[in-house]
Design a protein around this motif. Structure first.
Motif, PDB file in Angstrom:
ATOM      1  N   SER A 166       0.820  -1.203   0.000  1.00 40.99           N
ATOM      2  CA  SER A 166       0.000   0.000   0.000  1.00 40.99           C
ATOM      3  C   SER A 166       0.855   1.254   0.000  1.00 40.99           C
ATOM      4  CB  SER A 166      -0.916  -0.010   1.226  1.00 40.99           C
ATOM      5  OG  SER A 166      -0.136   0.009   2.412  1.00 40.99           O
ATOM      6  N   ALA A 167       0.212   2.396  -0.211  1.00 42.30           N
ATOM      7  CA  ALA A 167       0.935   3.664  -0.288  1.00 42.30           C
ATOM      8  C   ALA A 167       1.703   3.956   1.005  1.00 42.30           C
ATOM      9  CB  ALA A 167      -0.035   4.794  -0.594  1.00 42.30           C
ATOM     10  N   SER A 168       1.106   3.610   2.126  1.00 40.53           N
ATOM     11  CA  SER A 168       1.754   3.857   3.418  1.00 40.53           C
ATOM     12  C   SER A 168       2.778   2.793   3.774  1.00 40.53           C
ATOM     13  CB  SER A 168       0.702   3.903   4.522  1.00 40.53           C
ATOM     14  OG  SER A 168       0.130   2.617   4.708  1.00 40.53           O
ATOM     15  N   GLY A 169       2.678   1.647   3.108  1.00 36.70           N
ATOM     16  CA  GLY A 169       3.540   0.516   3.434  1.00 36.70           C
ATOM     17  C   GLY A 169       2.953  -0.408   4.481  1.00 36.70           C
TER      18      GLY A 169
ATOM     19  N   THR B 247       0.523  -5.396   2.804  1.00 32.67           N
ATOM     20  CA  THR B 247       1.219  -6.104   1.734  1.00 32.67           C
ATOM     21  C   THR B 247       0.435  -7.359   1.371  1.00 32.67           C
ATOM     22  OG1 THR B 247       2.570  -7.346   3.315  1.00 32.67           O
ATOM     23  CG2 THR B 247       3.501  -5.296   2.463  1.00 32.67           C
ATOM     24  N   SER B 248       0.666  -7.823   0.161  1.00 30.95           N
ATOM     25  CA  SER B 248       0.078  -9.097  -0.255  1.00 30.95           C
ATOM     26  C   SER B 248       1.058  -9.790  -1.191  1.00 30.95           C
ATOM     27  CB  SER B 248      -1.268  -8.891  -0.951  1.00 30.95           C
ATOM     28  OG  SER B 248      -1.111  -8.151  -2.140  1.00 30.95           O
ATOM     29  N   TYR B 249       0.968 -11.129  -1.239  1.00 33.40           N
ATOM     30  CA  TYR B 249       1.929 -11.913  -1.991  1.00 33.40           C
ATOM     31  C   TYR B 249       1.237 -13.041  -2.751  1.00 33.40           C
ATOM     32  CZ  TYR B 249       5.390  -9.721   1.052  1.00 33.40           C
ATOM     33  OH  TYR B 249       6.175  -8.811   1.723  1.00 33.40           O
ATOM     34  N   ALA B 250       1.848 -13.399  -3.876  1.00 32.67           N
ATOM     35  CA  ALA B 250       1.437 -14.610  -4.552  1.00 32.67           C
ATOM     36  C   ALA B 250       1.869 -15.814  -3.720  1.00 32.67           C
ATOM     37  CB  ALA B 250       2.081 -14.679  -5.935  1.00 32.67           C
ATOM     38  N   ASP B 251       1.103 -16.884  -3.798  1.00 31.30           N
ATOM     39  CA  ASP B 251       1.428 -18.085  -3.016  1.00 31.30           C
ATOM     40  C   ASP B 251       2.809 -18.623  -3.372  1.00 31.30           C
ATOM     41  OD1 ASP B 251      -1.962 -19.460  -2.950  1.00 31.30           O
ATOM     42  OD2 ASP B 251      -0.961 -17.985  -1.671  1.00 31.30           O
ATOM     43  N   SER B 252       3.217 -18.453  -4.612  1.00 37.78           N
ATOM     44  CA  SER B 252       4.476 -19.017  -5.079  1.00 37.78           C
ATOM     45  C   SER B 252       5.697 -18.382  -4.421  1.00 37.78           C
ATOM     46  CB  SER B 252       4.584 -18.882  -6.596  1.00 37.78           C
ATOM     47  OG  SER B 252       4.497 -17.517  -6.985  1.00 37.78           O
ATOM     48  N   VAL B 253       5.542 -17.200  -3.843  1.00 44.11           N
ATOM     49  CA  VAL B 253       6.692 -16.509  -3.251  1.00 44.11           C
ATOM     50  C   VAL B 253       6.495 -16.224  -1.762  1.00 44.11           C
ATOM     51  CG1 VAL B 253       7.213 -15.437  -5.466  1.00 44.11           C
ATOM     52  CG2 VAL B 253       5.916 -14.151  -3.750  1.00 44.11           C
ATOM     53  N   LYS B 254       5.337 -16.520  -1.238  1.00 46.56           N
ATOM     54  CA  LYS B 254       5.041 -16.207   0.159  1.00 46.56           C
ATOM     55  C   LYS B 254       6.039 -16.918   1.074  1.00 46.56           C
ATOM     56  CE  LYS B 254       0.694 -15.701   0.645  1.00 46.56           C
ATOM     57  NZ  LYS B 254      -0.753 -15.966   0.805  1.00 46.56           N
ATOM     58  N   GLY B 255       6.590 -16.165   2.004  1.00 41.49           N
ATOM     59  CA  GLY B 255       7.576 -16.728   2.927  1.00 41.49           C
ATOM     60  C   GLY B 255       9.004 -16.633   2.421  1.00 41.49           C
ATOM     61  N   ARG B 256       9.181 -16.346   1.140  1.00 43.37           N
ATOM     62  CA  ARG B 256      10.528 -16.219   0.568  1.00 43.37           C
ATOM     63  C   ARG B 256      10.830 -14.782   0.134  1.00 43.37           C
ATOM     64  NH1 ARG B 256      11.846 -18.726  -4.079  1.00 43.37           N
ATOM     65  NH2 ARG B 256       9.697 -18.665  -4.921  1.00 43.37           N
ATOM     66  N   PHE B 257       9.826 -14.086  -0.367  1.00 41.40           N
ATOM     67  CA  PHE B 257      10.005 -12.720  -0.863  1.00 41.40           C
ATOM     68  C   PHE B 257       9.348 -11.735   0.094  1.00 41.40           C
ATOM     69  CE2 PHE B 257      10.250 -13.700  -5.742  1.00 41.40           C
ATOM     70  CZ  PHE B 257      11.232 -14.640  -5.482  1.00 41.40           C
ATOM     71  N   THR B 258       9.937 -10.538   0.189  1.00 41.69           N
ATOM     72  CA  THR B 258       9.386  -9.476   1.020  1.00 41.69           C
ATOM     73  C   THR B 258       9.395  -8.171   0.241  1.00 41.69           C
ATOM     74  OG1 THR B 258      10.228 -10.531   3.038  1.00 41.69           O
ATOM     75  CG2 THR B 258       9.563  -8.231   3.191  1.00 41.69           C
ATOM     76  N   ILE B 259       8.233  -7.545   0.157  1.00 41.16           N
ATOM     77  CA  ILE B 259       8.132  -6.236  -0.480  1.00 41.16           C
ATOM     78  C   ILE B 259       8.159  -5.172   0.622  1.00 41.16           C
ATOM     79  CG2 ILE B 259       5.598  -6.246  -0.494  1.00 41.16           C
ATOM     80  CD1 ILE B 259       5.738  -4.750  -3.189  1.00 41.16           C
ATOM     81  N   SER B 260       8.851  -4.079   0.345  1.00 39.07           N
ATOM     82  CA  SER B 260       8.913  -2.973   1.302  1.00 39.07           C
ATOM     83  C   SER B 260       9.110  -1.681   0.505  1.00 39.07           C
ATOM     84  CB  SER B 260      10.055  -3.172   2.303  1.00 39.07           C
ATOM     85  OG  SER B 260      11.311  -3.191   1.636  1.00 39.07           O
ATOM     86  N   ARG B 261       8.977  -0.572   1.201  1.00 40.97           N
ATOM     87  CA  ARG B 261       9.155   0.704   0.525  1.00 40.97           C
ATOM     88  C   ARG B 261       9.752   1.717   1.474  1.00 40.97           C
ATOM     89  NH1 ARG B 261       3.632   2.380  -1.811  1.00 40.97           N
ATOM     90  NH2 ARG B 261       4.679   4.363  -2.252  1.00 40.97           N
TER      91      ARG B 261
ATOM     92  N   THR C 241      11.395   4.757  -3.257  1.00 43.03           N
ATOM     93  CA  THR C 241      11.874   3.445  -3.691  1.00 43.03           C
ATOM     94  C   THR C 241      11.043   2.322  -3.085  1.00 43.03           C
ATOM     95  OG1 THR C 241      14.119   4.319  -3.890  1.00 43.03           O
ATOM     96  CG2 THR C 241      13.887   1.925  -3.810  1.00 43.03           C
ATOM     97  N   VAL C 242      10.768   1.332  -3.902  1.00 44.45           N
ATOM     98  CA  VAL C 242      10.161   0.091  -3.435  1.00 44.45           C
ATOM     99  C   VAL C 242      11.172  -1.030  -3.670  1.00 44.45           C
ATOM    100  CG1 VAL C 242       8.994  -0.378  -5.634  1.00 44.45           C
ATOM    101  CG2 VAL C 242       8.119  -1.386  -3.510  1.00 44.45           C
ATOM    102  N   TYR C 243      11.193  -1.973  -2.753  1.00 44.63           N
ATOM    103  CA  TYR C 243      12.171  -3.065  -2.794  1.00 44.63           C
ATOM    104  C   TYR C 243      11.454  -4.419  -2.877  1.00 44.63           C
ATOM    105  CZ  TYR C 243      15.089   0.644  -0.843  1.00 44.63           C
ATOM    106  OH  TYR C 243      15.747   1.832  -0.620  1.00 44.63           O
ATOM    107  N   LEU C 244      12.165  -5.379  -3.400  1.00 43.37           N
ATOM    108  CA  LEU C 244      11.719  -6.761  -3.341  1.00 43.37           C
ATOM    109  C   LEU C 244      12.913  -7.593  -2.893  1.00 43.37           C
ATOM    110  CD1 LEU C 244       9.287  -8.666  -3.846  1.00 43.37           C
ATOM    111  CD2 LEU C 244      10.338  -9.193  -6.067  1.00 43.37           C
TER     112      LEU C 244
END
Length: 122
Positions: free
Chosen positions: A52-55, A58-72, A78-81
């Motif tokens: 979200s705009a505030s950070g 967050t939501s994730y696809a099942d294929s990456v949940k627990g392995r990938f983290t999105i942040s901003r 900047t947004v990160y993965l």
């Protein structure tokens, strides 16, 4: 208009990690939800994660949940993965995207970056 530029892709061995970055310009970054998508060779583009705009959400696809983290970091526009425990099937071109809310990012984001390539070797 919002301009998005991704970086951080590269070649990594299975089990390794990479952090992708996407720098935005052109409009007030903190107004916009952001997302990451990827497209593997011969496959359609798929959703990976949104934030979200505030950070705060967050939501994730099942294929990456627990392995990938999105942040901003709204101060850096900047947004990160963060991608951990990478698998060969994570090989793809990764794109960041932006729109005014997460639903629009998920369904049909207005703004896209040019992509950064990630290759995971076995």
């Amino acid at each position: 208009q919002v301009q998005l530029v991704e970086s951080g892709g590269g070649l990594v061995q299975a089990g390794g990690s990479l952090r992708l970055s996407c720098v935005a310009s052109g409009r007030t970054f903190s107004w916009y939800a952001m997302g990451w998508f990827r497209q593997a060779p011969g496959k359609e583009r798929e959703f990976i994660a949104t934030i979200s705009a505030s950070g705060g959400d967050t939501s994730y696809a099942d294929s990456v949940k627990g392995r990938f983290t999105i942040s901003r970091d709204n101060a850096k526009n900047t947004v990160y993965l963060q991608m951990n425990s990478l698998k060969p099937e994570d090989t793809a071109v990764y794109y960041c995207a932006s729109d005014l809310d997460e639903t629009r990012v998920l369904t049909s984001p207005r703004y896209w970056g040019q992509g950064t390539r990630v290759t995971v070797s076995s």
